[in-house]
Scaffold this motif. Structure first.
Motif, PDB file in Angstrom:
ATOM      1  N   ALA A   1       0.837  -1.194   0.000  1.00 47.46           N
ATOM      2  CA  ALA A   1       0.000   0.000   0.000  1.00 47.46           C
ATOM      3  C   ALA A   1       0.873   1.247   0.000  1.00 47.46           C
ATOM      4  CB  ALA A   1      -0.877  -0.019   1.241  1.00 47.46           C
TER       5      ALA A   1
ATOM      6  N   TYR B   1      -2.839 -10.220  -7.702  1.00 48.39           N
ATOM      7  CA  TYR B   1      -3.532  -9.371  -6.739  1.00 48.39           C
ATOM      8  C   TYR B   1      -2.887  -9.544  -5.387  1.00 48.39           C
ATOM      9  CZ  TYR B   1      -7.043  -9.251 -10.341  1.00 48.39           C
ATOM     10  OH  TYR B   1      -7.683  -9.082 -11.527  1.00 48.39           O
TER      11      TYR B   1
ATOM     12  N   GLU C   1      -6.266   3.437  -1.940  1.00 44.82           N
ATOM     13  CA  GLU C   1      -6.612   2.106  -2.431  1.00 44.82           C
ATOM     14  C   GLU C   1      -8.036   1.699  -2.026  1.00 44.82           C
ATOM     15  OE1 GLU C   1      -2.171   2.022  -2.081  1.00 44.82           O
ATOM     16  OE2 GLU C   1      -3.831   2.879  -0.967  1.00 44.82           O
TER      17      GLU C   1
ATOM     18  N   LEU D   1      -5.196  -5.100  -4.059  1.00 48.06           N
ATOM     19  CA  LEU D   1      -4.559  -4.306  -5.114  1.00 48.06           C
ATOM     20  C   LEU D   1      -4.329  -5.181  -6.325  1.00 48.06           C
ATOM     21  CD1 LEU D   1      -1.719  -2.407  -3.264  1.00 48.06           C
ATOM     22  CD2 LEU D   1      -3.967  -1.576  -3.880  1.00 48.06           C
TER      23      LEU D   1
END
Length: 1857
Positions: A710, A964, A975, A1048
């Motif tokens: 992140a 992912y 995010e 993500l």
């Protein structure tokens, strides 16, 4: 029988009678009589002095049996089998040590033995003894026989005759009584001091009283072997001791003294064994004795009760002092070692008192002087060991512990350096037990509770570093002895075999484990910065590490495996105890660190040795996994703390914490501290689970939270400004851990090479600093000192020597070593550099140098990254270390970081990327052979990180795509807002795993799991005990409420990230193109030089290539990625908060760049200014200053004022002045007339007499003239200023005098002044900062007039002579402009005052009537003379080079002449005496003068022509016309020529004279007779013959000088040489007055060129081959009449003082250039002669001897002994010898010191060692050799008077040198 007070004769008679009686062996009556006599004579008398002398007198008589004492001494000496030198010396003695000849590293030789042995080419050095020592020459146990000197090599005991019995018979009877009397004195004098303060005064008094007794004993020992063996017998015989000392007899006095002895024993906390009923042995058996340790040094505890002192620690100020001391009860050790002493002989009691009195120097020397006697040596060593505990107790109490330590070591080093002796004592006296126990006891007195880990319940005790014992290194002598005996193999083996000793020793070492704990201050800055860390590091190094290295040096071969097993076993036990004591499970306490883990380091170093040298299997000596986990924690904590300290997280703890971090890696400590720590971590890493290890590292470094995909995260343990540097720290640590091979397989030579390269890459180094920086094979006593052969040969392999060069600025460089080019190319290893740098800036320095090398060699133009260096192969035992590179945890971290860098997340730097790439590359370097993709099928449950990578091999994981990732992010993060992809909408983990979503990954949780597994595995194997999880204070990262999970989309693999990074770094799309497309070769031989240097792109390319080479799949994937045109990286949305921080970073960065730019610009501006405006450095460089000389077309000279910046002429109201430095100088006086240079005397025969110096010769001449002639006339016949003349020099800058005054005011008010004194008028030039002390006003001249002055006029000689005379007549009338006081005239007066006060009064007063104006007159024209002569010297003594004056643009002579002339014209010369008349007219009334009764004037022929010239010029009105100048010169030349002829006529022999007289007479009447030297010579001879000139006996000695026969050519040559000095001075003068360049020429035509330049040559002058000097003559009146008139004066003088006539005539004007004394090639020559030489003034050997390099005088520097009227000798000498400038060589420091007036500076050394380095203070003691270039530079600065400008560091000396 004679009474005790008998006279000398009676004593001798008695002695002879007794001796006779005793040697017959007759009656025992004689023995009784002797006994009674001795008791009476030697009874301790209270009176002291007289009685003692009387007693000694008796002893001497009795020993020699009535013979004269000297005779007896000689007789005994004859029987000396001197095989050993044994000379004992005390501190500060200069001795030698030769490592080539030494067996023990402590070996030392006295100078005499050293110089008589053959040590040429050996590795030796001279040293100043710190503690004292003794010469080992002749002792084969300590040094090799080859090194013995002649004296001790020859004699063996075989050829020494047997000692006759009766010679020493009396000695055997008298000495026991004498020694007993000495002991009685010692007993009497000692009163057990009150516990609070020992009466040191009393002790001192007793020692003073005993001085003669001990000296007498010392004299006896010096009589040689025969007497020593008698003394040994007396000292060691137990019967004598019993009879005399036990106090059983009826002698009351003896009884009393015995009681005092017992009291003293008791008071020392020692018991007499009888008191304890049993010797300590039984006690030990029962194991009950407990002894509380004594308290502070002050309190003495008697043996039984062992009370502790209750007084508080002295330094209550520190928190340390307030902790209560810990009492230990020791039941393990033999009590008797500590407190039982029984004396059985004199020697033992004598040593006891020596210790009691704290080792008086005299006693120590006596005890050591006896050592050459073998029996004594053994007895004494045993006694010493027996008293060892007592020594320790006394040492702890002592107030003078430093002195005492030195004396103890002085003794012990003589005893324990000898292996044979040490072994014997170890076997017979339990030396090792005693030493270890004593050390343990000593340290137990200062223990405190440890606060590490669990403060409340800790049971561990550590030493308190604030305690005096540690702070003052009081333990040093004992530890030093211990290290010394461990260096002997036989002793060390005993130690390593003895289990109980090892246990005790580990117990001792554990006292230091965890000492000096640092706690991080989180709020306030600490008030008091404790400096205890010095003590802590010193203690660990000396008390733990050095003994460890000593032991290790004996564990080198396979046979010694057992020893290692023992040490490792007890070490692990001690560690286990320590972990238990501090209550340690698995989490270190936060925010504390100790740098001291000696137990860990012992363990590590023995492991390393076991694998490296003993072929032991590593696993057989490693503990279980749980123990390994514990072992790694504290060393890892230190590494993390280092990083924290460098990230400024500990700033509140003060500077000292940085000091600790530096000391930990510093060259003297690193291989006993950081190296073992890193090695231990490497061992743990190689044996523990890699995922566990990697997670621990990131957790310790507190950067776990940062490792998220992140873009935002929250770090609970670290502020964000520290994140970046901590992450860099963690990665750097991993790189070091994985790539360092110091203990993992490098050979010693490879290690040395790597260390050397690392140091040289940081900076060029001198040889000595390199020796110092390279960690030696650390045991200093092992004898493997760097400097051994491998060091030198390695150095020449890796480095080039840069010889010292000189910069004109005089900044002297040393010889340096610099790395060879291919070292930079192939061996520069940044990892090693980072490990070894103490200052972070050194890493930068190494990179800058590397960059410069690449640019220069054209290998890489840009900013390179640190190069990747291939590693030495790992030793098989450590293969496990590489698992770290192939573990998923590390791969996840690497992947995450690459991704973050690519996405530009905050807090990541190029350095991070660099380290990430380095780790990837290391992993590729060391990948398993075959590529296996299958999982290790261990039936453990799936772990989270399996969702990231399938396997653990880096090569295959690199290509694994991750689609992912689930992350936990703060809710504010960008995010969270995104829609998760549809495919993952269904919940349930099973699905997301299949779809390749990597899970939230928590390092911490992973590590806990692993830990629990390992613990459970271990404990289940053990007894199923599950440990309580005490330390789970930790909460799962998911628990914090504001975190949320997001998914993500990544879709990258490590390979794709690398390729994208390449694009990012290059700033181009598709910049990466696989090289194998063009050239398949690349894949076969991947080592391509192209990739070895470069930046990040190169690194990425190199990695991709390696990945492709290792696997075909990778190659294919790389190609695929490259084919897809990569879409541009989408612009990221940046949250405002993030933007702020980014902007801040950017702004900071930009500001930094701006600042750099400005600085660079400033530096270059400054540089160019320096080049144009300044070169102080070069005294002779030209400066374009507009001084009047250069501007001829302008009507008036224009000056720039450097203060106000205005330009304008100098006017009478506002005069401008030149910045000048006036200094008195005696350089000219040092010229000698011998061409042979004077040498510095280095033996008694060579001495220097100053009689042949220029100054002395001129002085003598003036005094002689003053004896016979009128004073005022004498003072115009010579020049002074050869000594103490004033030299004026300028930097060429001008300023308004009023500006200068205000400048001086501001300087006066400015307090921060350095180096000069404003009150004395000193300042620095405002423009070029050159030192100055006055301002010389510029005369308002204008140049038009000046050029007119040069035009030629056609006036006849006669007219000109008239004009000159008239001009001189106008003297008294002053030019109107100055008669009214203008500013200009005031300034001229003040500068004249300055000039006068520059030199001392004695150099200005030569007249017989003090204060007469003639003095001033003489002084003024002599100043002009001094400056001209000095300029001539600066030009090398002649004008052959010509050109503008070297000082041209910065010459101030023109201005100086104006000032002098203005003052000289105030003095009128009475026209009757005006020399001008005598030179230009035939005087009529010559007889009237003679008749007057006063002294006559000086005859013209005795006058110095150059002086006359200056008098004439300076008394004419200024400015002078050129034609008048030439006229004066012509007239004076006639006089000079006549003087030359007269001097010659005296030189040649009588026959020659007659011949020349006759041959010349014929030419007299020819047309140009006046211009033919033959004619003139003939006339001079005939005129002088009229007087008594040639009559007294032919001057033989003069005839000797002259060549056997004079040819016309040689005469011509002689005459020219005679005239040259005058012509040179005149030419210079003309050049300064009228401008115009000086012509240059060959040396042989100098005369003609100068004569031509001065206008002396007749216009008809043709070619030079028929040139004669006489043709330059231009007589104002008929020559022969003139000569007759001049000669007549001499003739009439000769009638009265015939003997002086010639002495005054002969002026040999041939002076050599001034130079300093010649120094010998080798410094030792100077040192040996001067350092023991006595001073001529005070007849003592000076503490700081110095010698003057100008005249060779020997002086005491700073010596109060030679002080006169508050001036110390050097300052005084500098005034007498150099008029205020002194150049001294300091003998003990090899440095040169300059004294200039009231300031001094250290100039440097002209002696360098073989590596081009100075050795200031002779610290290294290596042989030094003269550096001729440096000496030249020094001489140059002396001659050119530029010390003030070139040397920058001046300080006032307050007359104290």
């Amino acid at each position: 029988m004679a009474g005790a007070g008998a006279s000398g004769r009676e004593k001798r008679a008695t002695a002879a009678r007794l001796k006779a009686a005793l040697s017959d062996g007759g009656e025992s009556g004689a023995a009784a009589e002797l006994q009674a006599l001795l008791e009476r004579a030697l009874a301790p008398a209270p009176g002291g002095g007289e009685a003692a002398a009387e007693a000694l007198e008796w002893c001497r008589c009795l020993l020699s049996g009535g013979e004269p004492w000297e005779g007896f001494v000689q007789a005994v000496r004859a029987y000396d089998p001197a095989t050993l030198c044994g000379l004992v010396w005390t501190a500060n003695f200069v001795a030698y040590r030769c490592r080539t000849c030494g067996i023990s590293p402590c070996m030392s030789l006295c100078a005499e033995c050293f110089h008589q042995g053959e040590h040429a080419g050996h590795d030796y050095n001279m040293f100043r003894s710190q503690a004292g020592g003794a010469c080992d020459c002749g002792d084969g146990n300590v040094m090799r026989e080859a090194g013995f000197c002649q004296r001790h090599r020859m004699k063996s005991s075989s050829n020494v005759p047997c000692v006759p019995k009766d010679l020493l018979m009396m000695s055997e009877l008298v000495l026991p009584q004498f020694i007993f009397s000495l002991i009685q004195y010692l007993r009497e004098g000692y009163n057990e001091p009150a516990p609070d303060l020992p009466s040191e005064k009393d002790l001192h008094r007793i020692l003073q009283m005993l001085e003669p007794h001990v000296s007498f004993l010392e004299d006896l020992t010096k009589m040689g072997g025969a007497m020593r063996s008698v003394l040994t017998q007396v000292l060691t015989n137990q019967q004598f001791y019993k009879d005399l000392s036990s106090g059983v007899g009826e002698n009351a006095c003896a009884k009393k003294s015995h009681e005092k002895y017992l009291i003293a024993l008791k008071g020392s906390g020692l018991a007499f064994p009888e008191d304890k009923l049993a010797c300590g042995m039984q006690e030990q058996a029962s194991g009950t004795s407990t002894l509380a340790i004594q308290g502070l040094a002050g309190a003495t505890a008697t043996s039984g009760q062992g009370e502790t002192s209750d007084e508080e620690d002295q330094d209550g100020s520190q928190g340390v002092g307030k902790r209560k001391r810990v009492k230990l009860s020791t039941s393990t050790k033999d009590q008797s070692i500590m407190d039982v002493l029984k004396h059985k002989c004199f020697l033992e009691e004598l040593l006891f008192w020596t210790i009691k009195y704290e080792f008086p120097q005299k006693m120590v020397t006596f005890l050591l002087n006896m050592l050459p006697d073998q029996d004594y040596k053994i007895a004494f060593t045993k006694t010493f060991v027996q008293h060892y505990a007592f020594i320790m107790k006394t040492l702890k109490k002592s107030h003078e512990s430093d002195t005492m330590s030195n004396r103890i070591v002085h003794i012990s080093v003589q005893l324990f350096s000898n292996e044979e002796l040490a072994r014997q004592v170890t076997e017979e006296c339990q030396l090792l037990d005693i030493m270890v126990t004593v050390l343990l006891y000593m340290m137990e007195s200062c223990l405190i509770k440890s606060e590490l880990q669990d403060e409340e319940n800790s049971l561990h005790v550590v030493v308190n570093c604030g305690e005096a014992l540690l702070k003052n290194n009081t333990y040093w002598p004992l530890v030093s002895d211990f290290i010394n005996i461990l260096s002997h193999q036989s002793v060390a083996k005993k130690f390593l075999e003895d289990h109980s000793l090892l246990v005790t020793w580990m117990n001792f070492v554990s006292f230091f484990q965890g000492m000096n704990l640092n706690k991080r201050e989180l709020n306030e800055h600490v008030e008091f910065e404790s400096q205890t860390y010095y003590a802590a590091f010193a203690a660990e190094l000396e008390a733990c590490a050095q003994p460890m290295w000593g032991l290790l040096s004996h564990c080198k071969v396979r046979e010694t495996q057992e020893y290692t097993r023992n040490v490792v076993r007890y070490c692990l036990e001690a560690l286990q105890d320590w972990f238990d004591a501090i209550n340690f499970v698995d989490e270190p306490a936060p925010n504390q660190v100790t740098f001291h883990l000696p137990l860990h380091r012992y363990y590590a170093m023995f492991l390393s040795k076991a694998v490296k040298c003993q072929e032991l299997d590593l696993d057989s000596i490693l503990p279980d996994q749980e123990m390994l986990m514990k072992l790694m924690i504290h060393p890892l904590q230190i590494q993390a703390s280092l990083s924290e300290i460098h990230s400024n997280m500990w700033v509140r703890n003060g500077l000292q914490i940085k000091g600790q971090a530096m000391t930990y890696v510093q060259s003297h400590f690193c291989n006993s501290m950081i190296d073992p720590d890193i090695y231990l971590l490497q061992v743990c890493a190689s044996r523990l689970d890699p995922d566990y290890f990697i997670s621990s590292v990131f957790e310790r470094f507190k950067v776990v939270d940062l490792l998220t995909m992140a873009s935002q995260h929250q770090n609970t343990v670290l502020d964000s400004e520290h994140e970046r540097s901590m992450l860099e720290g963690a990665l750097t640590f991993l790189v070091i851990l994985l790539s360092l091979r110091l203990h993992l397989g490098m050979t010693d030579d490879e290690i040395l090479r790597a260390e050397m390269v690392a140091q040289l890459c940081m900076n060029d180094r001198t040889h000595s600093s390199l020796l110092d920086l390279i960690p030696e094979n650390p045991n200093p006593k092992s004898g493997i000192v760097p400097g051994s052969l491998s060091f030198e040969s390695m150095l020449s392999a890796v480095a080039d020597f840069k010889a010292p060069v000189f910069e004109p600025g005089g900044s002297m460089q040393q010889g340096m070593y610099t790395p060879k080019a291919d070292i930079w190319d192939k061996e520069f290893d940044p990892v090693m550099v980072i490990l070894r740098t103490v200052y972070r800036r050194d890493v930068q320095s190494a990179m800058d140098r590397y960059t410069a090398f690449l640019k220069q060699s054209g290998k890489f133009p840009g900013n390179p990254w640190p190069p990747y260096k291939k590693r030495t192969p790992l030793h098989p035992s450590y293969k496990g270390l590489m698992k770290l590179l192939h573990c998923k945890t590390l791969h996840i971290v690497l992947f995450t970081l690459l991704y973050k860098i690519l996405m530009d997340h905050q807090n990541l730097s190029e350095h991070v990327l660099c380290m990430v790439l380095y780790l990837i590359e290391l992993g590729l370097e060391d990948s398993p052979e075959q590529e296996s993709d299958e999982e290790d099928s261990v039936g453990e449950h799936e772990r989270c990180h399996d969702s990231w990578f399938p396997g653990s091999n880096l090569v295959s994981n690199m290509r694994h795509f991750i689609n992912y990732v689930r992350v936990r992010v703060p809710e504010t993060a960008p995010e969270v807002k995104r829609e998760p992809p549809a495919s993952t909408s269904s919940d349930g983990l099973a699905f997301s795993q299949n779809s390749g979503t990597a899970q939230v990954f928590s390092l911490v949780a992973e590590r806990r799991k692993k830990f629990q597994e390992i613990i459970n595995r271990n404990s289940s194997e053990a007894s199923q005990v599950v440990r309580p999880k005490t330390s789970m204070k930790w909460s799962a990262p998911g628990a914090t409420p504001q975190l949320t999970t997001a998914i993500l989309e990544i879709k990258e693999s490590i390979l794709s990230l690398l390729i994208k990074l390449h694009h990012k770094l290059s700033g181009k799309q598709n910049s990466y193109y696989p090289p194998w497309f063009d050239d398949m070769e690349v894949l076969i031989q991947p080592e391509i030089p192209k990739y070895s240097h470069g930046d990040g792109m190169t690194a990425v390319e190199r990695i991709l290539l390696k990945a492709a080479v290792q696997s075909r799949l990778n190659k294919r994937i790389i190609e695929e990625i490259c084919r897809k045109v990569t879409p541009p990286v989408p612009p990221k949305k940046i949250s405002p908060a993030e933007k702020k921080t980014l902007d801040k970073e950017e702004r900071r960065q930009k500001a930094r760049e701006r600042q750099q730019k400005l600085l660079a610009e400033f530096a270059s501006r400054q540089k160019s200014f320096m080049e144009t405006a300044m070169d102080v450095e070069l005294p002779d460089a030209d400066i374009a200053m507009e001084i009047a000389t250069s501007e001829q077309h302008v009507s008036e000279a224009v000056y720039d004022c450097v203060i106000c910046g205005q330009s304008g002429p100098s006017t009478e109201d506002r005069p401008t002045g030149l910045v000048v430095l006036l200094q008195a100088s005696s350089v000219l006086g040092q010229c000698r007339n011998s061409t042979e240079p004077k040498k510095l005397p280095t033996s008694e025969e060579e001495q220097i007499y100053p009689s042949d110096t220029c100054a002395a010769v001129h002085d003598v001449r003036l005094t002689t003239l003053q004896r016979y002639f009128k004073d005022s006339s004498c003072l115009q016949a010579v020049s002074i200023g050869w000594e103490g003349g004033v030299y004026v020099q300028t930097c060429g800058h001008t300023l308004h005098i009023d500006c200068h005054k205000s400048y001086m005011e501001s300087l006066r008010n400015d307090q921060v002044l350095q180096g000069f004194s404003v009150d004395k008028g000193e300042f620095t030039c405002p423009l070029c900062r050159q030192f100055a002390n006055s301002v010389l006003p510029c005369y308002p001249g204008n140049n038009v007039e000046r050029s007119l002055l040069q035009c030629h006029s056609n006036k006849s000689m006669q007219d000109l002579i008239k004009e000159v005379e008239e001009l001189q007549e106008q003297l008294g009338t002053f030019p109107v402009s100055i008669s009214s006081e203008t500013n200009l005239s005031k300034e001229m007066e003040s500068v004249m005052k300055d000039i006068k006060s520059t030199t001392q009064k004695k150099y200005t007063d030569y007249s017989k009537t003090p204060g007469s104006p003639d003095n001033d007159f003489l002084f003024m024209y002599s100043v002009a003379r001094t400056n001209l002569e000095l300029e001539l010297v600066h030009r090398g003594g002649n004008l052959c080079l010509g050109g503008a004056s070297t000082a041209g643009k910065r010459s101030c002579l023109n201005q100086l002449f104006h000032v002098l002339a203005m003052h000289m014209r105030l003095y009128s010369i009475d026209s009757a005496y005006n020399p001008w008349r005598k030179l230009t007219q035939i005087m009529q009334d010559r007889n009237s003068q003679m008749s007057s009764e006063e002294l006559p004037e000086v005859p013209v022929l005795y006058r110095d022509v150059s002086s006359l010239l200056l008098i004439q010029i300076l008394t004419m009105p200024q400015p002078l016309r050129k034609e008048h100048f030439t006229c004066i010169v012509k007239v004076l030349f006639t006089l000079l020529y006549t003087q030359a002829l007269a001097a010659f006529s005296v030189k040649c022999s009588a026959e020659d004279r007659v011949a020349w007289k006759n041959s010349g007479a014929l030419k007299k009447n020819t047309s140009n007779g006046e211009k033919s030297w033959e004619a003139l010579l003939s006339h001079v001879i005939s005129e002088l013959s009229k007087g008594k000139m040639f009559e007294e006996g032919e001057t033989e000695e003069l005839a000797m000088v002259s060549p056997s026969v004079w040819s016309p050519d040689s005469i011509e040559c002689y005459l020219q040489q005679f005239c040259l000095p005058f012509l040179r001075i005149t030419c210079l003068l003309q050049h300064h007055l009228f401008g115009g360049d000086l012509p240059s020429c060959q040396e042989d035509e100098e005369f003609t060129v100068l004569a031509n330049c001065l206008g002396l040559l007749p216009s008809s002058f043709q070619s030079p081959h028929q040139f004669t000097s006489a043709s330059c003559l231009d007589w104002p009146v008929p020559a022969f009449n003139m000569i007759s008139q001049w000669c007549l004066e001499l003739a009439s003088f000769a009638e009265r003082h015939a003997e002086q006539v010639k002495v005054l005539l002969i002026q040999e004007p041939k002076w050599d250039l001034p130079c300093l004394l010649q120094l010998p090639e080798n410094y030792n020559t100077i040192f040996q002669y001067y350092h023991r030489k006595t001073c001529t003034v005070c007849t003592k050997v000076p503490k700081d001897p110095a010698v003057c390099l100008v005249c060779g005088t020997f002086v005491c520097l700073k010596g109060l002994c030679c002080k006169q009227q508050s001036y110390c000798e050097c300052v005084l000498h500098s005034q007498n010898c150099g008029a205020g400038t002194g150049i001294f060589l300091l003998i003990n420091a090899s440095v040169i010191i300059i004294i200039r007036g009231h300031r001094f500076c250290l100039w440097g050394s002209v002696y360098l060692d073989a590596h081009g380095e100075e050795d200031r203070d002779l610290r290294r003691g290596k042989p030094l050799y003269i550096c001729k270039e440096r000496y030249k530079v020094l001489e140059q600065q002396w001659i050119s008077h530029t010390f003030d400008h070139i040397n920058k560091r001046w300080g006032p000396h307050y007359n104290g040198l």
